[in-house]
Design an enzyme around this catalytic site. Structure first.
Site, mmCIF file in Angstrom:
data_model
loop_
_atom_site.group_PDB
_atom_site.id
_atom_site.type_symbol
_atom_site.label_atom_id
_atom_site.label_comp_id
_atom_site.label_asym_id
_atom_site.label_seq_id
_atom_site.Cartn_x
_atom_site.Cartn_y
_atom_site.Cartn_z
ATOM 1 N N LYS A 22 65.423 -39.102 132.616
ATOM 2 C CA LYS A 22 65.961 -38.897 131.267
ATOM 3 C C LYS A 22 66.378 -40.221 130.631
ATOM 4 O O LYS A 22 66.040 -40.497 129.471
ATOM 5 C CB LYS A 22 67.172 -37.954 131.329
ATOM 6 C CG LYS A 22 67.973 -37.901 130.045
ATOM 7 C CD LYS A 22 69.207 -37.062 130.187
ATOM 8 C CE LYS A 22 70.399 -37.740 130.781
ATOM 9 N NZ LYS A 22 71.209 -38.568 129.876
ATOM 10 N N ASN A 23 67.108 -41.036 131.385
ATOM 11 C CA ASN A 23 67.657 -42.246 130.768
ATOM 12 C C ASN A 23 66.584 -43.281 130.438
ATOM 13 O O ASN A 23 66.733 -44.047 129.487
ATOM 14 C CB ASN A 23 68.743 -42.858 131.661
ATOM 15 C CG ASN A 23 70.018 -42.021 131.634
ATOM 16 O OD1 ASN A 23 70.164 -41.135 130.792
ATOM 17 N ND2 ASN A 23 70.921 -42.277 132.561
ATOM 18 N N PRO A 123 82.619 -48.748 124.663
ATOM 19 C CA PRO A 123 82.374 -49.706 123.590
ATOM 20 C C PRO A 123 80.903 -50.119 123.538
ATOM 21 O O PRO A 123 80.187 -50.003 124.541
ATOM 22 C CB PRO A 123 83.239 -50.904 123.985
ATOM 23 C CG PRO A 123 83.453 -50.782 125.443
ATOM 24 C CD PRO A 123 83.413 -49.316 125.759
ATOM 25 N N ILE A 124 80.466 -50.599 122.369
ATOM 26 C CA ILE A 124 79.084 -51.108 122.286
ATOM 27 C C ILE A 124 79.090 -52.557 121.781
ATOM 28 O O ILE A 124 78.122 -53.016 121.185
ATOM 29 C CB ILE A 124 78.183 -50.209 121.408
ATOM 30 C CG1 ILE A 124 78.783 -50.023 120.020
ATOM 31 C CG2 ILE A 124 77.935 -48.869 122.043
ATOM 32 C CD1 ILE A 124 77.736 -49.555 119.029
ATOM 33 N N GLN A 126 78.713 -55.280 123.336
ATOM 34 C CA GLN A 126 77.671 -56.155 123.890
ATOM 35 C C GLN A 126 76.328 -55.959 123.184
ATOM 36 O O GLN A 126 75.548 -56.891 123.037
ATOM 37 C CB GLN A 126 77.507 -55.929 125.399
ATOM 38 C CG GLN A 126 78.755 -56.251 126.191
ATOM 39 C CD GLN A 126 79.247 -57.669 125.952
ATOM 40 O OE1 GLN A 126 78.512 -58.644 126.136
ATOM 41 N NE2 GLN A 126 80.483 -57.796 125.508
ATOM 42 N N ASP A 305 76.594 -42.254 138.098
ATOM 43 C CA ASP A 305 76.075 -40.920 137.782
ATOM 44 C C ASP A 305 75.921 -40.037 139.020
ATOM 45 O O ASP A 305 75.583 -38.859 138.906
ATOM 46 C CB ASP A 305 74.715 -41.029 137.069
ATOM 47 C CG ASP A 305 74.874 -41.473 135.616
ATOM 48 O OD1 ASP A 305 76.016 -41.592 135.136
ATOM 49 O OD2 ASP A 305 73.837 -41.699 134.963
ATOM 50 N N ILE A 327 82.999 -48.015 136.941
ATOM 51 C CA ILE A 327 82.231 -48.184 135.695
ATOM 52 C C ILE A 327 82.913 -47.473 134.513
ATOM 53 O O ILE A 327 83.115 -48.068 133.458
ATOM 54 C CB ILE A 327 80.787 -47.655 135.850
ATOM 55 C CG1 ILE A 327 80.129 -48.169 137.137
ATOM 56 C CG2 ILE A 327 79.952 -47.989 134.600
ATOM 57 C CD1 ILE A 327 79.670 -49.603 137.140
#
Ligand code: UD1
Length: 430
Positions: A22-23, A123-124, A126, A305, A327
């Protein structure tokens, strides 16, 4: 709202075919719009997140032709809109990959700030730092990220944290940014490599994916490609722990055993027997499960995960185990639920102390997110009696035909949507 209703206590035995990752698929679908030619993508998992992203892609004007459940053709030549609707972003965080894809191709993208699974603050910064380094102006306006550039240019980017999403997003934009980009402290996950391989199939020039330094030479244009997505290591790992937790014997097929090494190592440590084949792994539960300690880390470390799946298995193992989540800070929300099934887990900060050797008992529990939801299903399959898992919409985001696959391994599980159906199931299984 649908539920899973499960009668546990039966070892799961048999073979199960693993779907595409999926990822990886989420990023590859977004990247597919970067060429005006038609792209054929195979081994797509038929899960909710993928279907929502395909809707978002078609909503901005691309042609999406779903040939069958695992194959799609995408043509990005008809894109009319560089602005993605909040409806999609709200449902799947990974639609932010359209930022990197649209920015690379059109030098302009507008994407609302993402939501997604509530597993911690996500957060995004990066991603945005990378786009800025490539020469884009990035603003946040009315909750949307607007990234724009007259011209992108390659640059040297050092990621402050190892981020799968930022590595992929910046790699996509950089593949069409003139000049040379170097991404340092890049994520090394198999799906980062898969996206790089796909972009290279479309004519990009990306080297070093899978190491922590990725080198990209920007190209002017990308072209048609046919590509098959790698198998889903998390779906595979989930079934591997289902074997361990239920005292079963499962062969997961269509996998790349190398991608499963961290999971395999832990299963061996807790006493399972593993046989590796070219594209399959067989897991036989040990007579007794032993305790272990595990810390989640970026690849090739133990994946976050897969954290709830191992924790739930360790509630049944002898001795005290320690699970450290490094993480995402909010990934122990399933603990109250599993404790209601008779487990004994105490959480302090980012560490869970698991007193093992418990016999789980069926209860009504609620899936707090995708992977924890799958782990609660495993707990229900291992437990005595009936378990009802609420909020399975999370699980459907990432597991293809979950209950059918479990049933083919001998599980007694039904997907229901009313209390009456739950009662009927209880009566039918005695
Ligand atoms: C991806 C996966 C998710 C998996 C995670 C870690 C997809 C769609 N999702 O999520 O299933 O759990 O990798 O393997 O592929 N961070 C920052 N700033 C950023 C980006 C990330 O501080 O700009 C932090 C995050 O808060 C987190 C860590 O970096 O603590 C790793 O996050 P990241 O690898 O980016 O996860 P995702 O790509 O969101």
């Amino acid at each position: 709202m649908e539920q899973y209703v499960i009668k546990g206590g039966t070892p799961l035995v048999g073979e199960v075919e693993i779907a595409g990752a999926k990822n990886a698929a989420l990023a590859i679908l977004a990247a597919a719009i970067m060429t005006d030619d038609t792209v054929l993508i195979e081994n797509l998992p038929d899960v909710r997140d993928i279907n929502v992203l395909l809707e978002a892609i078609s909503e901005i004007g691309a042609k999406v032709d779903r040939i069958n459940k695992s194959t799609v053709k995408i043509n990005g030549s008809t894109i009319t809109d560089i602005s993605v609707d909040y409806e999609y972003i709200k449902k799947i965080r990974a639609s932010y990959y359209l930022l990197g894809a649209l920015l690379g191709k059109y030098k302009h993208a507008e994407v609302p700030l993402p939501g997604g699974c509530d597993i911690g603050s996500r957060p995004i910064d990066q991603h945005l730092k990378g786009f800025r380094a490539l020469g884009a102006e990035v603003d946040i306006d009315h909750g949307a990220i607007i990234a724009k550039a007259d011209e992108l240019r390659g640059n040297h980017i050092f990621m402050d944290v190892v981020s799968v999403g930022a590595t992929i997003n910046v790699m996509m934009a950089a593949s069409m940014a003139p000049g040379r980009t170097i991404i340092e402290n890049a994520a090394k996950e198999p799906h980062v490599v898969d996206v790089a391989n796909f972009l290279n199939c479309m004519g990009a020039n990306i080297k070093g994916a899978g190491t922590d330094v990725i080198r990209i030479r920007g190209v002017e244009k990308l072209h048609r490609a046919e590509y098959s997505i790698i198998p889903d290591q998390i779906e595979a790992g989930t079934f591997m722990f289902a074997a361990a937790a239920t005292g079963g014997d499962i062969t997961v097929k269509n996998v790349i055993p190398k991608h499963l090494e961290a999971t395999t190592a832990k299963l061996l440590e807790i006493g399972c027997i593993i046989d590796e084949y070219d594209d399959a792994v067989r897991v036989r539960a040990g007579k007794k499960l032993h305790r272990t300690h595990v810390k989640t880390l970026p690849y090739p470390g133990y994946p976050t995960d897969m954290q709830p799946q191992i924790a739930i298995t360790l509630t049944m193992a002898e001795g005290t185990s320690i699970v450290t989540e490094s993480i995402f800070e909010n990934r122990f929300k399933y603990v109250d639920e599993i404790n209601r099934m008779g487990a004994s887990i105490r959480v302090e900060g980012n560490t869970a102390f698991i007193e093992g050797g418990k016999k789980l008992k069926g209860a009504r529990v609620s899936a707090p997110d995708l992977r924890a939801g799958a782990a609660l299903v495993i707990a229900g399959l291992a437990a005595e009696g009936i378990t009802v898992v609420d909020d399975i919409v999370y699980i459907q985001r990432g597991y293809e035909c979950f209950e059918q696959k479990l049933r083919s391994l001998g599980a007694t599980i039904e997907r229901v949507s009313t209390e009456k159906e739950i009662q009927k199931f209880k009566l039918s299984v005695g």
